[in-house]
Design a protein around this motif. Structure first.
Motif, PDB file in Angstrom:
ATOM      1  N   GLY A 205       0.806  -1.207   0.000  1.00 34.45           N
ATOM      2  CA  GLY A 205       0.000   0.000   0.000  1.00 34.45           C
ATOM      3  C   GLY A 205       0.844   1.262   0.000  1.00 34.45           C
ATOM      4  O   GLY A 205       0.521   2.238   0.674  1.00 34.45           O
ATOM      5  N   CYS A 206       1.954   1.247  -0.708  1.00 32.33           N
ATOM      6  CA  CYS A 206       2.779   2.427  -0.973  1.00 32.33           C
ATOM      7  C   CYS A 206       3.583   2.936   0.206  1.00 32.33           C
ATOM      8  O   CYS A 206       4.183   4.000   0.133  1.00 32.33           O
ATOM      9  CB  CYS A 206       1.949   3.596  -1.522  1.00 32.33           C
TER      10      CYS A 206
ATOM     11  N   LEU B  31      -9.666  -7.770  18.868  1.00 26.89           N
ATOM     12  CA  LEU B  31     -11.020  -7.198  18.805  1.00 26.89           C
ATOM     13  C   LEU B  31     -11.178  -6.356  17.541  1.00 26.89           C
ATOM     14  O   LEU B  31     -12.223  -6.386  16.885  1.00 26.89           O
ATOM     15  CB  LEU B  31     -11.294  -6.346  20.046  1.00 26.89           C
ATOM     16  N   ALA B  32     -10.132  -5.598  17.184  1.00 29.48           N
ATOM     17  CA  ALA B  32     -10.197  -4.756  15.985  1.00 29.48           C
ATOM     18  C   ALA B  32     -10.377  -5.621  14.730  1.00 29.48           C
ATOM     19  O   ALA B  32     -11.204  -5.309  13.866  1.00 29.48           O
ATOM     20  CB  ALA B  32      -8.939  -3.902  15.873  1.00 29.48           C
ATOM     21  N   TRP B  33      -9.618  -6.722  14.660  1.00 30.00           N
ATOM     22  CA  TRP B  33      -9.777  -7.655  13.533  1.00 30.00           C
ATOM     23  C   TRP B  33     -11.185  -8.234  13.520  1.00 30.00           C
ATOM     24  O   TRP B  33     -11.845  -8.308  12.480  1.00 30.00           O
ATOM     25  CB  TRP B  33      -8.770  -8.806  13.651  1.00 30.00           C
ATOM     26  N   HIS B  34     -11.641  -8.689  14.712  1.00 27.79           N
ATOM     27  CA  HIS B  34     -12.931  -9.376  14.833  1.00 27.79           C
ATOM     28  C   HIS B  34     -14.076  -8.464  14.384  1.00 27.79           C
ATOM     29  O   HIS B  34     -14.939  -8.879  13.619  1.00 27.79           O
ATOM     30  CB  HIS B  34     -13.123  -9.804  16.288  1.00 27.79           C
ATOM     31  N   PHE B  35     -14.053  -7.207  14.857  1.00 28.00           N
ATOM     32  CA  PHE B  35     -15.163  -6.296  14.567  1.00 28.00           C
ATOM     33  C   PHE B  35     -15.027  -5.630  13.203  1.00 28.00           C
ATOM     34  O   PHE B  35     -15.944  -4.935  12.755  1.00 28.00           O
ATOM     35  CB  PHE B  35     -15.302  -5.251  15.680  1.00 28.00           C
ATOM     36  N   ALA B  36     -13.887  -5.819  12.533  1.00 27.03           N
ATOM     37  CA  ALA B  36     -13.770  -5.376  11.134  1.00 27.03           C
ATOM     38  C   ALA B  36     -14.258  -6.495  10.227  1.00 27.03           C
ATOM     39  O   ALA B  36     -15.084  -6.278   9.337  1.00 27.03           O
ATOM     40  CB  ALA B  36     -12.327  -4.990  10.815  1.00 27.03           C
ATOM     41  N   ALA B  37     -13.764  -7.729  10.474  1.00 30.68           N
ATOM     42  CA  ALA B  37     -14.103  -8.863   9.598  1.00 30.68           C
ATOM     43  C   ALA B  37     -15.562  -9.259   9.730  1.00 30.68           C
ATOM     44  O   ALA B  37     -16.115  -9.891   8.831  1.00 30.68           O
ATOM     45  CB  ALA B  37     -13.190 -10.041   9.901  1.00 30.68           C
ATOM     46  N   MET B  38     -16.213  -8.894  10.847  1.00 32.03           N
ATOM     47  CA  MET B  38     -17.618  -9.298  11.005  1.00 32.03           C
ATOM     48  C   MET B  38     -18.500  -8.677   9.914  1.00 32.03           C
ATOM     49  O   MET B  38     -19.455  -9.304   9.470  1.00 32.03           O
ATOM     50  CB  MET B  38     -18.143  -8.918  12.395  1.00 32.03           C
TER      51      MET B  38
ATOM     52  N   LEU C 273      -6.241   0.389   8.203  1.00 29.86           N
ATOM     53  CA  LEU C 273      -7.541  -0.186   7.833  1.00 29.86           C
ATOM     54  C   LEU C 273      -8.338  -0.559   9.087  1.00 29.86           C
ATOM     55  O   LEU C 273      -9.524  -0.243   9.203  1.00 29.86           O
ATOM     56  CB  LEU C 273      -7.340  -1.421   6.944  1.00 29.86           C
ATOM     57  N   LEU C 274      -7.655  -1.200  10.050  1.00 32.78           N
ATOM     58  CA  LEU C 274      -8.344  -1.603  11.281  1.00 32.78           C
ATOM     59  C   LEU C 274      -8.802  -0.376  12.067  1.00 32.78           C
ATOM     60  O   LEU C 274      -9.890  -0.365  12.649  1.00 32.78           O
ATOM     61  CB  LEU C 274      -7.428  -2.476  12.145  1.00 32.78           C
ATOM     62  N   PHE C 275      -7.979   0.677  12.075  1.00 31.68           N
ATOM     63  CA  PHE C 275      -8.340   1.914  12.770  1.00 31.68           C
ATOM     64  C   PHE C 275      -9.566   2.552  12.104  1.00 31.68           C
ATOM     65  O   PHE C 275     -10.509   2.966  12.784  1.00 31.68           O
ATOM     66  CB  PHE C 275      -7.152   2.890  12.736  1.00 31.68           C
ATOM     67  N   ALA C 276      -9.569   2.578  10.767  1.00 38.23           N
ATOM     68  CA  ALA C 276     -10.710   3.150  10.035  1.00 38.23           C
ATOM     69  C   ALA C 276     -11.979   2.345  10.324  1.00 38.23           C
ATOM     70  O   ALA C 276     -13.055   2.917  10.514  1.00 38.23           O
ATOM     71  CB  ALA C 276     -10.417   3.167   8.533  1.00 38.23           C
ATOM     72  N   MET C 277     -11.853   1.020  10.391  1.00 37.83           N
ATOM     73  CA  MET C 277     -13.015   0.182  10.684  1.00 37.83           C
ATOM     74  C   MET C 277     -13.520   0.416  12.111  1.00 37.83           C
ATOM     75  O   MET C 277     -14.723   0.363  12.376  1.00 37.83           O
ATOM     76  CB  MET C 277     -12.676  -1.297  10.489  1.00 37.83           C
ATOM     77  N   SER C 278     -12.576   0.675  13.044  1.00 39.47           N
ATOM     78  CA  SER C 278     -12.977   0.938  14.428  1.00 39.47           C
ATOM     79  C   SER C 278     -13.759   2.253  14.522  1.00 39.47           C
ATOM     80  O   SER C 278     -14.728   2.355  15.287  1.00 39.47           O
ATOM     81  CB  SER C 278     -11.742   0.969  15.331  1.00 39.47           C
ATOM     82  N   ARG C 279     -13.350   3.256  13.719  1.00 39.18           N
ATOM     83  CA  ARG C 279     -14.098   4.525  13.706  1.00 39.18           C
ATOM     84  C   ARG C 279     -15.465   4.323  13.046  1.00 39.18           C
ATOM     85  O   ARG C 279     -16.473   4.897  13.474  1.00 39.18           O
ATOM     86  CB  ARG C 279     -13.305   5.601  12.950  1.00 39.18           C
ATOM     87  N   PHE C 280     -15.511   3.478  12.002  1.00 34.47           N
ATOM     88  CA  PHE C 280     -16.793   3.136  11.387  1.00 34.47           C
ATOM     89  C   PHE C 280     -17.697   2.452  12.413  1.00 34.47           C
ATOM     90  O   PHE C 280     -18.898   2.730  12.501  1.00 34.47           O
ATOM     91  CB  PHE C 280     -16.560   2.222  10.174  1.00 34.47           C
ATOM     92  N   ASN C 281     -17.092   1.573  13.234  1.00 34.81           N
ATOM     93  CA  ASN C 281     -17.869   0.875  14.264  1.00 34.81           C
ATOM     94  C   ASN C 281     -18.361   1.828  15.349  1.00 34.81           C
ATOM     95  O   ASN C 281     -19.413   1.592  15.946  1.00 34.81           O
ATOM     96  CB  ASN C 281     -17.047  -0.267  14.868  1.00 34.81           C
ATOM     97  N   ASP C 282     -17.608   2.915  15.613  1.00 32.36           N
ATOM     98  CA  ASP C 282     -18.105   3.950  16.535  1.00 32.36           C
ATOM     99  C   ASP C 282     -19.434   4.501  16.015  1.00 32.36           C
ATOM    100  O   ASP C 282     -20.412   4.628  16.763  1.00 32.36           O
ATOM    101  CB  ASP C 282     -17.103   5.117  16.632  1.00 32.36           C
ATOM    102  N   ARG C 283     -19.444   4.838  14.713  1.00 33.29           N
ATOM    103  CA  ARG C 283     -20.661   5.428  14.122  1.00 33.29           C
ATOM    104  C   ARG C 283     -21.793   4.398  14.070  1.00 33.29           C
ATOM    105  O   ARG C 283     -22.949   4.733  14.345  1.00 33.29           O
ATOM    106  CB  ARG C 283     -20.346   5.963  12.719  1.00 33.29           C
ATOM    107  N   ALA C 284     -21.457   3.143  13.727  1.00 30.95           N
ATOM    108  CA  ALA C 284     -22.495   2.103  13.660  1.00 30.95           C
ATOM    109  C   ALA C 284     -23.133   1.903  15.032  1.00 30.95           C
ATOM    110  O   ALA C 284     -24.362   1.771  15.150  1.00 30.95           O
ATOM    111  CB  ALA C 284     -21.877   0.802  13.152  1.00 30.95           C
TER     112      ALA C 284
END
Lengths: 249, 207
Positions: free
Chosen positions: A38-39, B64-71, A50-61
């Motif tokens: 990824g450069c 947890l970060a992996w788990h809640f992303a891959a879900m 990516l995991l950090f971005a998904m965690s912020r998405f999960n905050d909003r969800a």
């Protein structure tokens, strides 16, 4: 005997070919590496981002899923877990012991009346009790009984800006955390003054804990010494280390 | 396709969409299981822990970060698969009938190495195994939601028998899935000519 004369210029075409080939090869492998990573040339970072971005998405969800009127299940006195498990980022014997007489709850940020509160003044406010399930981010859970001031009542009393986004907490054990305003205003969110365990036991958060049954355990700060209201996400001790910020139940 | 019609070697056994869904699902399920083992280790339900070398995430927050992303990947991919399976009749054609008698007989044959592999048709053992896998994933997702949101989705948590029961249901759904994966990978590698079509879509040419 005649020595054969070796001149570099005789070999120039071959040398140029080799150089060209080496250049192409190096270029290709560098290109391949960049694509894989990824450069950044460090693929750990791309995954982390990516995991950090998904965690912020999960905050909003989770904020979208949060129903301000949905109450956490309540339990009977007989169902309370004894002894209530102790959990912190330090050992039990290092839990802070705070002198009740000298204790002051400080307020700051977007609050009209930020005069500090004594324990006696907090006790004089309307009180409520609850028996709810404490769910730890580690997976275990325990049922406990807490008593104190409904946090919404307290925020109204001090003139907190309830349109602000966050409420932050600082604690005597150098712990910190923060929550969203809708969770702060939830009817079961409590500025707790009574804790699990027998009278005089202080390790569960004396003198002030914020009990939020709609959040995981680590979002329920103990030994709180300062409450502040803000529009900038203050993060927290575990949140800054990578745990999901919203962490709702 | 009418019964008895000979399959040409360039017929598509597994449509492209299904192959994509299959491999996304494989990736998501493996991420969920390996990160789930690391989460389990933070508060083991039973008297053992998973070897850290077989887990994903490095520590609890990472797992947890992996788990809640891959879900999300697992859930959305499964939803696409179920819609496809119902709307195109794929489930009906591939997974039915599921009568216990013939299924048991075909399972016995499969373990004895005598199963009949007709390209594009599952024998009873396969049909039962794939339905079992799909139901295990659904149970893992439902019990996982019950653990993730025991307040907002408390009706679901109550359906699982409460928060502590839901953790056990989640664990056994994982166990069922691991059981399936071991057999599935075993047969995919052990039976000749079944792995390649899941990648290329076409049966292996008899040459």
């Amino acid at each position: 005997m005649k020595r054969p004369k070796i001149s570099l210029s005789d070999f120039r075409p071959q040398i140029e070919r080799v150089e060209r080939r080496l250049f192409l090869k190096r270029g290709l492998s560098l290109g391949a590496l960049t694509m894989l990573s990824g450069c950044t040339l460090k693929d750990d970072d791309a995954v982390d981002r990516l995991l950090f971005a998904m965690s912020r998405f999960n905050d909003r969800a989770q904020a979208a899923l949060f129903d301000p009127n949905k109450l956490a299940p309540v339990y009977e006195e007989a169902e309370v877990t004894t002894p209530f498990p102790f959990n912190a980022f330090y050992e039990e014997k290092l839990a802070p012991v705070i002198d009740a007489e000298n204790y002051r709850l400080r307020l700051s940020g977007l609050i009209d009346n930020n005069a500090p509160w004594t324990l006696r003044e907090l006790r004089a406010l309307p009180q409520a009790t609850q028996i709810t399930r404490h769910v730890c981010v580690e997976g275990w859970s325990a049922i406990g009984k807490w008593g104190g001031v409904p946090f919404r009542t307290f925020l109204e009393r001090v003139g907190a800006d309830m349109t602000a986004r966050y409420v932050g907490f600082r604690c005597a054990d150098n712990y910190s955390t923060s929550i969203d305003m809708p969770s702060a205003l939830h009817p079961q969110t409590l500025l707790a003054l009574d804790f699990p365990g027998h009278a005089g036991e202080t390790k569960y958060g004396f003198p002030v804990k914020i009990r939020i049954p709609t959040k995981l355990g680590f979002k329920n700060p103990k030994h709180v010494t300062e409450i502040f209201v803000t529009n900038d996400n203050p993060g927290g001790y575990w949140e800054d280390k990578g745990y999901n910020w919203f962490s709702g139940s | 396709m009418s019964a008895g019609a000979a399959r040409k070697s360039d017929d598509i056994l597994h449509p492209l969409l299904l192959r994509i869904v299959h491999w996304i699902n494989a990736f998501a399920v493996i991420v969920m299981i390996l990160s789930g083992w690391r989460i389990y280790n933070a508060s083991p339900l039973f008297g053992f822990e998973f070897p850290v070398g077989f887990t994903l995430g490095g520590w609890l927050a990472g797992a947890l970060a992996w788990h809640f992303a891959a879900m999300w990947l697992l859930g959305l991919n499964l939803l696409a698969y179920i819609l496809y399976g119902i709307l195109t009749g794929h489930f009906r054609r591939r997974f039915l009938p599921l009568w216990p008698g013939p299924v048991l007989q075909d399972l016995k044959d499969a373990f004895a190495g005598r199963a009949v592999h007709a390209p594009g048709r599952y024998h009873g053992g396969q049909r039962a195994a794939y339905v079992f896998a799909i139901l295990s994933i659904i149970l893992a997702i439902v019990s996982g939601l019950a653990i993730w949101k025991p307040v907002q989705l408390q009706e679901l948590t109550a359906l699982m028998g409460g928060f502590e029961a839901a953790r056990r249901v989640h664990f056994f759904a994982m166990g069922a899935l691991v059981f399936f994966i071991v057999l599935h990978v075993g047969f995919a590698v052990g039976v000749k000519g079944v792995l390649k079509p899941m990648i290329t879509g076409r049966p292996e040419r008899a040459e």
